[in-house]
Design an enzyme around this catalytic site. Sequence first.
Site, PDB file in Angstrom:
ATOM      1  N   SER A 173       0.832  -1.203   0.000  1.00 33.95           N
ATOM      2  CA  SER A 173       0.000   0.000   0.000  1.00 33.95           C
ATOM      3  C   SER A 173       0.870   1.258   0.000  1.00 33.95           C
ATOM      4  O   SER A 173       1.695   1.427  -0.892  1.00 33.95           O
ATOM      5  CB  SER A 173      -0.952  -0.064   1.204  1.00 33.95           C
ATOM      6  N   HIS A 378      -7.900  -5.433   0.556  1.00 32.22           N
ATOM      7  CA  HIS A 378      -6.696  -4.615   0.725  1.00 32.22           C
ATOM      8  C   HIS A 378      -5.756  -5.157   1.797  1.00 32.22           C
ATOM      9  O   HIS A 378      -4.543  -5.161   1.624  1.00 32.22           O
ATOM     10  CB  HIS A 378      -7.112  -3.180   1.076  1.00 32.22           C
TER      11      HIS A 378
END
Length: 402
Positions: A173, A378
Amino acid sequence: MVNFIVILILYCYVNGSLGSSNEENPINDILPEDGRFNFTQLARKYGHHAMEYKVTTKDGYILGLFRIRGKYRRKKNKLPVLLMHGIADSSDAWLLRGNFSLGITLANSGYDLWFGNIRGNKYSRNHVRLNPDKDVQFWDFSFHENGYYDLPAIIDRVLNETGFKKLNAIGFSQGNTIFYVLCSTRPEYNSKINVMMALAPICYIQNVQSPLSFFISISSALYDVLSALGINEVANDNSLFNTYEKIICTLPQLGYDICVKKIMFPFTGHDSEELEPSFLSVLVGHFPTSTALKTLYHFAQVGYRRIFGQFNYGNAGNLENYNSTIPPVYDLNLITTKIVLYVCLNDKISTVDDVKILRSKLPNVVRYIVSPRWLCNHIDHVWGKHMYDYLFPYVYQVLESY
Ligand SMILES: *[C@@H]1O[C@H](CO)[C@@H](O)[C@H](O)[C@H]1NC(C)=O
Ligand SMILES: *[C@@H]1O[C@H](CO)[C@@H](O)[C@H](O)[C@H]1NC(C)=O
Ligand SMILES: *[C@@H]1O[C@H](CO)[C@@H](O)[C@H](O)[C@H]1NC(C)=O
Ligand SMILES: *[C@@H]1O[C@H](CO)[C@@H](O)[C@H](O)[C@H]1NC(C)=O
């Protein structure tokens, strides 16, 4: 809502510890040991000795950097591997799944692993001059400074300590966003990175849905209000926010429903199989950890401006900072280092559509991998229960083949 507050108050009362001002947060006692252990302790528990280094950046921040030298089959002449964590997180993320975490798994295979921590988080809340608790200036940074100052200092230290000219990198990320910042603003660093594996790539953030898109749309007003209230740091480990997070999220059953199903999954994508209730009490001991409000707002700007550029201060501030009314755009063409993109179809933050844009602009994407786990969201990239199924084999392939 009322029920919820009553339960909360009861819980605080029973625990009787909210007002206490011990340096060690007493709320931590409600967590299992992996929730309380720090990086060094986690590494030891799972069979490895972690060394700690202090890295000082050009602008004076002092960062905690950890190293685990795989001890079973030490790989000679293998490049060191640098792992960079995501937003409001720390190097701990790579160990939280213990024997089934990426950090421990790679260490067991003998890799020389380096775990960075960006300015502001619990291992990097230090500066040669500024005091994070008193000086507002300490928190005047975003992911730009993480990429421009923190990352090069960390990379140079790893290369210096190991004697290698290059390293391999894995970024989760925000932990890969900062590589795009570094390699576009300081292109000489491209040659120091052999390959960067981007897990849940974050660069463009314009194809996201509610609730994230809602927060992006109100971010400007939110930032003004919070800044006016003097809030520059978010999620300090000893803050009321983090304390309540631990209390609420560890409530039996209810905690998981509130914290994971109602709050976390709408942002990250739902995948309860990979984040089971018992893991939550480990997770909340480590996440979130402190970061700058400015970082969150900078990401939001990237979202609503639809431009991967530097922080937008408004006309006057931009002139002062950049000698231009428009913030400079990061030139992705300058990122010549090899990049591998790994995306999850159920990731609501790093969406497939946004990664498509990134992929089309990066000049040297050597591999694009779609996770075989359809529900992968995610956070499965670092916290997933079965990462060894759908993620680690690809990590090994990348580390072995470039
Ligand atoms: C981790 O915790 C142990 C025990 O409290 C402490 O001695 C050590 O310095 C800590 N390490 C880090 C990196 O914070
Ligand atoms: C982790 O794996 C090692 C080696 O297989 C084993 O000895 C140890 O007991 C495991 N630790 C935990 C907590 O499962
Ligand atoms: C590491 O840095 C020190 C101090 O600047 C220097 O003397 C040494 O040669 C460097 N080592 C390597 C391998 O670059
Ligand atoms: C600022 O930009 C103007 C116009 O582009 C240029 O002429 C000037 O030299 C710049 N000033 C500085 C300090 O870079």
